[in-house]
Design a protein around this motif. Structure first.
Motif, PDB file in Angstrom:
ATOM      1  N   CYS A   1      42.940 -25.944  -8.334  1.00  0.00           N
ATOM      2  CA  CYS A   1      42.086 -24.783  -8.599  1.00  0.00           C
ATOM      3  C   CYS A   1      42.793 -23.632  -9.285  1.00  0.00           C
ATOM      4  O   CYS A   1      42.272 -22.516  -9.308  1.00  0.00           O
ATOM      5  N   GLY A   2      43.960 -23.853  -9.882  1.00  0.00           N
ATOM      6  CA  GLY A   2      44.616 -22.808 -10.636  1.00  0.00           C
ATOM      7  C   GLY A   2      45.984 -22.476 -10.078  1.00  0.00           C
ATOM      8  O   GLY A   2      46.550 -23.214  -9.272  1.00  0.00           O
ATOM      9  N   ARG A   3      46.512 -21.348 -10.523  1.00  0.00           N
ATOM     10  CA  ARG A   3      47.869 -20.946 -10.184  1.00  0.00           C
ATOM     11  C   ARG A   3      47.872 -19.877  -9.100  1.00  0.00           C
ATOM     12  O   ARG A   3      47.014 -19.005  -9.068  1.00  0.00           O
ATOM     13  N   GLU A   4      48.885 -19.955  -8.235  1.00  0.00           N
ATOM     14  CA  GLU A   4      48.992 -19.013  -7.126  1.00  0.00           C
ATOM     15  C   GLU A   4      49.151 -17.581  -7.627  1.00  0.00           C
ATOM     16  O   GLU A   4      48.617 -16.630  -7.035  1.00  0.00           O
ATOM     17  N   LYS A   5      49.883 -17.400  -8.738  1.00  0.00           N
ATOM     18  CA  LYS A   5      50.095 -16.059  -9.273  1.00  0.00           C
ATOM     19  C   LYS A   5      48.840 -15.491  -9.926  1.00  0.00           C
ATOM     20  O   LYS A   5      48.829 -14.317 -10.294  1.00  0.00           O
ATOM     21  N   GLU A   6      47.830 -16.306 -10.096  1.00  0.00           N
ATOM     22  CA  GLU A   6      46.595 -15.843 -10.728  1.00  0.00           C
ATOM     23  C   GLU A   6      45.448 -15.736  -9.738  1.00  0.00           C
ATOM     24  O   GLU A   6      44.288 -15.723 -10.141  1.00  0.00           O
ATOM     25  N   LEU A   7      45.749 -15.655  -8.473  1.00  0.00           N
ATOM     26  CA  LEU A   7      44.696 -15.455  -7.480  1.00  0.00           C
ATOM     27  C   LEU A   7      44.222 -14.001  -7.519  1.00  0.00           C
ATOM     28  O   LEU A   7      45.004 -13.085  -7.743  1.00  0.00           O
ATOM     29  N   LEU A   8      42.938 -13.802  -7.293  1.00  0.00           N
ATOM     30  CA  LEU A   8      42.354 -12.468  -7.242  1.00  0.00           C
ATOM     31  C   LEU A   8      41.987 -12.141  -5.804  1.00  0.00           C
ATOM     32  O   LEU A   8      41.246 -12.900  -5.157  1.00  0.00           O
ATOM     33  N   GLU A   9      42.500 -11.035  -5.310  1.00  0.00           N
ATOM     34  CA  GLU A   9      42.167 -10.615  -3.949  1.00  0.00           C
ATOM     35  C   GLU A   9      40.758 -10.039  -3.919  1.00  0.00           C
ATOM     36  O   GLU A   9      40.384  -9.253  -4.789  1.00  0.00           O
ATOM     37  N   THR A  10      39.979 -10.431  -2.933  1.00  0.00           N
ATOM     38  CA  THR A  10      38.617  -9.933  -2.762  1.00  0.00           C
ATOM     39  C   THR A  10      38.383  -9.621  -1.283  1.00  0.00           C
ATOM     40  O   THR A  10      39.195 -10.011  -0.425  1.00  0.00           O
TER      41      THR A  10
ATOM     42  N   VAL B   1      63.550 -29.953  -3.053  1.00  0.00           N
ATOM     43  CA  VAL B   1      63.211 -30.059  -1.635  1.00  0.00           C
ATOM     44  C   VAL B   1      62.364 -28.854  -1.233  1.00  0.00           C
ATOM     45  O   VAL B   1      62.804 -27.717  -1.332  1.00  0.00           O
ATOM     46  N   ARG B   2      61.140 -29.139  -0.836  1.00  0.00           N
ATOM     47  CA  ARG B   2      60.174 -28.116  -0.413  1.00  0.00           C
ATOM     48  C   ARG B   2      60.005 -27.051  -1.507  1.00  0.00           C
ATOM     49  O   ARG B   2      60.047 -25.851  -1.274  1.00  0.00           O
ATOM     50  N   TYR B   3      59.771 -27.513  -2.711  1.00  0.00           N
ATOM     51  CA  TYR B   3      59.654 -26.673  -3.900  1.00  0.00           C
ATOM     52  C   TYR B   3      58.227 -26.154  -4.049  1.00  0.00           C
ATOM     53  O   TYR B   3      57.273 -26.943  -4.034  1.00  0.00           O
ATOM     54  N   ARG B   4      58.085 -24.837  -4.213  1.00  0.00           N
ATOM     55  CA  ARG B   4      56.770 -24.250  -4.441  1.00  0.00           C
ATOM     56  C   ARG B   4      56.433 -24.387  -5.931  1.00  0.00           C
ATOM     57  O   ARG B   4      57.024 -23.698  -6.769  1.00  0.00           O
ATOM     58  N   SER B   5      55.494 -25.267  -6.244  1.00  0.00           N
ATOM     59  CA  SER B   5      55.171 -25.526  -7.637  1.00  0.00           C
ATOM     60  C   SER B   5      54.417 -24.367  -8.282  1.00  0.00           C
ATOM     61  O   SER B   5      54.414 -24.228  -9.503  1.00  0.00           O
ATOM     62  N   GLY B   6      53.741 -23.551  -7.461  1.00  0.00           N
ATOM     63  CA  GLY B   6      52.926 -22.461  -7.996  1.00  0.00           C
ATOM     64  C   GLY B   6      51.478 -22.839  -8.204  1.00  0.00           C
ATOM     65  O   GLY B   6      50.669 -22.006  -8.613  1.00  0.00           O
ATOM     66  N   ASP B   7      51.130 -24.101  -7.902  1.00  0.00           N
ATOM     67  CA  ASP B   7      49.759 -24.577  -8.078  1.00  0.00           C
ATOM     68  C   ASP B   7      48.983 -24.483  -6.774  1.00  0.00           C
ATOM     69  O   ASP B   7      49.562 -24.574  -5.687  1.00  0.00           O
TER      70      ASP B   7
END
Length: 442
Positions: A328-337, A304-310
């Motif tokens: 477009c990829g994984r949330e843990k692999e986002l690059l801050e700019t 229920v309301r599970y964050r898949s990480g995608d």
């Protein structure tokens, strides 16, 4: 299908009713606080794992485990710590087969009885070999035979090596011989090639290099499906050109089954049986959304309301799940700019636009915002790119990331210990390589 939120926070859609969700989770200890408050926060992976399996245990689940109607499995751990799950046997496979049987571009091959050859990580192959050994009451062998690698009468796995960039001629000849065996068993020579796009591109490149690319040696599949990880645009185009069939993408996960599929033109369509979707911006004003899933498809571990990480993007930047146009990829692999977070697909768009010959790539950043970035990459033919491409690539990376950037052509990029490639390497989030003991398993 728009994932309309209800007072509880649970999305309600054509394929999911709140009353059905509440009925499914009523006895599960994990959900008691939310049930008492009649409000469900987003469910994170650590909360799912804390107190496992007692936090999921109900009399119904205990009975199902005892009867073999439910089983413990592990997630791959590719992008996060491995997580133990409970699900019906062959949960993901049945989700795959149902989607294959109903897909507008694949249903014909399903109805025609063609078999599925799967070319993906060696960890997936090893998992199948373990399942088969357990069935027989034996230990898995070091080098599984083709029979050891048959998941069922319709699916078999090819890969026996962690890094496909190191396949030699013997590896390629064995895999092609196994493909021919499957093809020759069908009256029309049809088979379904299910793959990680990277792995299939490696196989095609090696087959050409070793003079094994002819249809007699490498029979052409009736269909190609990428279903294991993000497939870059250059790789998708390369596969479509080499094999001459549509390259279909299926999106899902070990714990959820399949949620979306693409058609032959690359448009995504929801596949949300007993599921609801919410999209939450990863940052204020960002067009990148985190995928939040409510699913009762797995009756033993409903989420229920599970964050898949995608992460996904929609056609208009809105949070409408019906308008998803890209994973477009994984949330843990986002690059801050300086312009906000950047995902794998954002870099991929720039690489594909500037240098179609690029095969694998990895962006390396080892400092804070404003520090230098290095794009290391390989090409499909192994040769350096056309003149001016390096400068154009560097300029594209600089414009995207706000970092002074350079490029480096190389013959080989190592794969991660998970059997998948990382697009981003930073000082504190390095993807473990094949020799790194931090990697996960199948």
């Amino acid at each position: 299908m728009d994932g309309t939120s209800t007072p509880t926070g649970i999305p309600q859609s054509d394929g999911l009713k709140v009353a059905d969700v509440l009925d499914c989770i009523r006895d599960i200890p994990l959900y008691r606080p939310a049930l008492d408050l009649d409000a469900f926060p987003i469910l994170e992976k650590p909360a799912m794992a804390q107190g496992f399996p007692e936090n999921w245990m109900t009399p119904r689940l205990a009975a199902a485990l005892a009867a073999g109607e439910a089983e413990y499995v592990w997630s791959t751990g590719t992008h996060h710590a491995r997580m133990q799950l409970i699900r019906p046997p062959y949960f993901l496979l049945r989700s795959y087969y149902r989607l294959w049987s109903e897909h507008p571009d694949l249903a014909k091959t399903w109805a025609g009885g063609c078999r599925r050859v799967s070319l993906t990580t060696v960890l997936a192959t090893e998992h199948v070999a373990r399942v088969n050994a357990r069935r027989k009451g034996t230990e898995p062998v070091a080098t599984p035979t083709l029979e050891d690698r048959r998941l069922d009468e319709r699916t078999m796995y090819l890969n026996l090596r962690l890094d496909p960039g190191q396949w030699d001629r013997a590896d390629v000849e064995r895999m092609l011989a196994e493909i021919r065996e499957v093809s020759e068993a069908h009256p029309d020579g049809d088979y379904h090639l299910d793959c990680s796009g990277y792995h299939l591109a490696h196989l095609a490149r090696r087959a050409e290099e070793f003079g094994l690319w002819s249809p007699e040696t490498f029979p052409r599949p009736a269909s190609v499906v990428t279903a294991y990880e993000y497939t870059p645009a250059n790789v998708r185009r390369y596969l479509a050109e080499r094999f001459g069939v549509p390259v279909i993408d299926l999106f899902g996960s070990t714990e959820l089954g399949y949620l979306y599929y693409s058609d032959r033109d690359g448009r995504y369509h929801p596949y949300l049986d007993r599921m609801g979707i919410e999209l939450v911006p990863v940052a204020p004003g960002s067009g990148i959304h985190s995928l939040i899933v409510t699913s009762i498809r797995n009756p033993y571990m409903p989420l229920v309301r599970y964050r898949s990480g995608d992460c996904v993007r929609t056609s208009d930047g809105s949070a409408d799940p019906a308008k998803v146009v890209a994973f477009c990829g994984r949330e843990k692999e986002l690059l801050e700019t300086p312009h906000g977070p950047v995902a794998q697909a954002d870099l991929d768009d720039r690489v594909a636009a500037v240098a179609p010959e690029v095969f694998l790539y990895r962006l390396e950043t080892h400092g804070g915002p404003g520090s230098a970035a290095l794009l290391r990459y390989t090409t499909f033919d192994g040769r350096p790119p056309a003149e001016g491409r390096d400068a154009a690539l560097a300029a594209a990376v600089t414009a995207l990331t706000g970092r002074p950037s350079s490029t480096e052509h190389t013959a080989h990029l190592p794969i991660g210990a998970s059997g998948k490639y990382a697009w981003l390497a930073t000082a504190d989030s390095r993807e473990p390589t094949a020799a790194d003991p931090r990697g996960g398993g199948a």
